[in-house]
Design a protein around this motif. Structure first.
Motif, short mmCIF file in Angstrom:
data_model
loop_
_atom_site.label_atom_id
_atom_site.label_comp_id
_atom_site.label_asym_id
_atom_site.label_seq_id
_atom_site.Cartn_x
_atom_site.Cartn_y
_atom_site.Cartn_z
N LYS A 141 0.85 -1.19 0.00
CA LYS A 141 0.00 0.00 0.00
C LYS A 141 0.89 1.24 0.00
O LYS A 141 1.90 1.29 0.70
CB LYS A 141 -0.89 -0.03 1.25
CG LYS A 141 -1.90 1.08 1.31
CD LYS A 141 -2.80 0.91 2.52
CE LYS A 141 -2.48 2.04 3.46
NZ LYS A 141 -3.29 2.04 4.66
N ILE A 142 0.51 2.24 -0.79
CA ILE A 142 1.22 3.52 -0.80
C ILE A 142 0.66 4.36 0.33
O ILE A 142 -0.55 4.55 0.44
CB ILE A 142 1.04 4.24 -2.16
CG1 ILE A 142 1.72 3.44 -3.27
CG2 ILE A 142 1.60 5.66 -2.10
CD1 ILE A 142 1.50 4.00 -4.66
N GLU A 153 5.20 11.24 -7.48
CA GLU A 153 5.54 9.89 -7.91
C GLU A 153 4.59 8.84 -7.36
O GLU A 153 4.52 7.73 -7.90
CB GLU A 153 6.97 9.56 -7.50
CG GLU A 153 7.99 10.39 -8.24
CD GLU A 153 9.42 9.95 -7.96
OE1 GLU A 153 9.63 8.76 -7.65
OE2 GLU A 153 10.31 10.79 -8.06
N TYR A 154 3.87 9.17 -6.30
CA TYR A 154 2.97 8.18 -5.68
C TYR A 154 1.52 8.66 -5.59
O TYR A 154 0.62 7.84 -5.42
CB TYR A 154 3.46 7.83 -4.27
CG TYR A 154 4.83 7.22 -4.26
CD1 TYR A 154 5.04 5.94 -4.75
CD2 TYR A 154 5.93 7.93 -3.79
CE1 TYR A 154 6.31 5.37 -4.75
CE2 TYR A 154 7.20 7.37 -3.79
CZ TYR A 154 7.38 6.09 -4.27
OH TYR A 154 8.63 5.54 -4.28
N HIS A 155 1.28 9.96 -5.67
CA HIS A 155 -0.05 10.51 -5.49
C HIS A 155 -0.56 11.16 -6.76
O HIS A 155 0.22 11.69 -7.56
CB HIS A 155 -0.06 11.56 -4.36
CG HIS A 155 0.47 11.03 -3.07
ND1 HIS A 155 1.32 11.77 -2.28
CD2 HIS A 155 0.29 9.86 -2.42
CE1 HIS A 155 1.63 11.08 -1.20
NE2 HIS A 155 1.02 9.91 -1.27
N GLU A 156 -1.88 11.13 -6.91
CA GLU A 156 -2.54 11.81 -8.01
C GLU A 156 -3.57 12.75 -7.40
O GLU A 156 -4.51 12.30 -6.72
CB GLU A 156 -3.23 10.80 -8.93
CG GLU A 156 -3.96 11.42 -10.08
CD GLU A 156 -4.70 10.39 -10.93
OE1 GLU A 156 -5.59 10.81 -11.67
OE2 GLU A 156 -4.40 9.19 -10.82
N GLY A 179 -3.55 3.93 -3.05
CA GLY A 179 -2.64 3.55 -4.13
C GLY A 179 -1.85 2.32 -3.75
O GLY A 179 -1.67 2.01 -2.57
N TYR A 180 -1.36 1.60 -4.78
CA TYR A 180 -0.63 0.35 -4.53
C TYR A 180 0.59 0.24 -5.43
O TYR A 180 0.60 0.74 -6.56
CB TYR A 180 -1.54 -0.86 -4.75
CG TYR A 180 -2.63 -0.97 -3.71
CD1 TYR A 180 -2.39 -1.55 -2.48
CD2 TYR A 180 -3.91 -0.46 -3.96
CE1 TYR A 180 -3.40 -1.63 -1.51
CE2 TYR A 180 -4.91 -0.55 -3.02
CZ TYR A 180 -4.64 -1.14 -1.79
OH TYR A 180 -5.64 -1.21 -0.84
N GLN A 181 1.59 -0.46 -4.90
CA GLN A 181 2.81 -0.79 -5.64
C GLN A 181 2.91 -2.31 -5.74
O GLN A 181 2.55 -3.02 -4.79
CB GLN A 181 4.06 -0.31 -4.90
CG GLN A 181 4.25 1.16 -4.84
CD GLN A 181 5.49 1.50 -4.03
OE1 GLN A 181 5.67 0.99 -2.93
NE2 GLN A 181 6.33 2.36 -4.57
N LEU A 182 3.41 -2.76 -6.86
CA LEU A 182 3.70 -4.19 -7.02
C LEU A 182 5.19 -4.31 -7.30
O LEU A 182 5.68 -3.86 -8.33
CB LEU A 182 2.88 -4.78 -8.17
CG LEU A 182 3.04 -6.28 -8.40
CD1 LEU A 182 2.56 -7.07 -7.19
CD2 LEU A 182 2.30 -6.73 -9.65
N VAL A 186 4.71 1.36 -9.16
CA VAL A 186 3.37 1.87 -8.89
C VAL A 186 2.40 1.30 -9.92
O VAL A 186 2.59 1.46 -11.12
CB VAL A 186 3.34 3.42 -8.92
CG1 VAL A 186 1.93 3.94 -8.72
CG2 VAL A 186 4.26 4.00 -7.87
N ILE A 187 1.37 0.59 -9.43
CA ILE A 187 0.36 0.08 -10.35
C ILE A 187 -0.93 0.88 -10.25
O ILE A 187 -1.76 0.83 -11.16
CB ILE A 187 0.08 -1.44 -10.11
CG1 ILE A 187 -0.37 -1.70 -8.69
CG2 ILE A 187 1.30 -2.25 -10.46
CD1 ILE A 187 -0.84 -3.12 -8.45
#
Length: 196
Positions: A141-142, A153-156, A179-182, A186-187
């Motif tokens: 989880k971001i 880089e992680y937020h919109e 948000g999530y990373q795989l 960042v996916i």
């Protein structure tokens, strides 16, 4: 004197006879050498030409072999990539089947039991199991909490509102979607509301 004339005639005959032989031998040697040179020159040209043709044929053969090896490699890697993707999906689905089974059991128990507390505990257990399966596959989880710094880089940022507090200007005010990373990629960006 007659003897001297005979001797002179013999000598002149000998010299006359010997001279053409020497000339003929020299001519023969010259013509043999010329013929050999003429024979050698075309041989060298032909052999050089033949060498070039052989080199071209060899290079063409190497090129064709290399090209076919590359095509085989390309086909093999694309096939392996497809197989890897399908098996990776198969492994994920196989792990998620246990969660699906738990959901089915929970749904069955919801119709039988009317106890909300036990249903909530069951759903929490399923949620934790589902979350752990995804984390084992590399999902993270971001972090995007209220008051954290906005990171492109992680937020919109979906919208911007006037900051309710002075310290929230330019920071995250609310998180609309996590948000999530795989595996550190960042996916899905965290959709946030920022303060202006």
């Amino acid at each position: 004197m007659a003897k001297n004339n005979k001797k002179a005639d013999k000598k002149s005959e000998e010299t006359v006879v010997e001279e053409p032989q020497i000339k003929n031998e020299e001519n023969v040697e010259e013509t043999v050498e010329e013929q050999e040179e003429q024979k050698e020159e075309p041989k060298e040209e032909l052999s050089a030409e033949e060498k070039l043709q052989a080199e071209v044929a060899e290079s063409k053969d190497k090129y064709l072999r290399l090209y076919s090896e590359f095509e085989n490699f390309r086909r093999r890697t694309s096939k392996e990539k497809l197989e890897l993707t399908s098996t990776a999906n198969a492994n994920l689905i196989k792990d998620l089947l246990a969660v699906l089974d738990d959901f089915e059991r929970a749904e069955k128990s919801m119709t039988e039991d009317a106890d909300i507390k036990s249903v909530k505990e069951g759903v929490d257990l399923i949620y934790n199991k589902f979350k752990s399966v995804l984390e084992q596959k590399g999902l993270k989880k971001i972090e995007a909490d209220k008051g954290s710094e906005f990171d492109v880089e992680y937020h919109e940022a979906i919208t911007q509102i006037p900051a309710p507090e002075e310290e929230l200007k330019g920071k995250v005010v609310d998180v609309v979607e996590k948000g999530y990373q795989l595996n550190d990629k960042v996916i899905r960006f965290a959709k946030v509301v920022t303060g202006a």
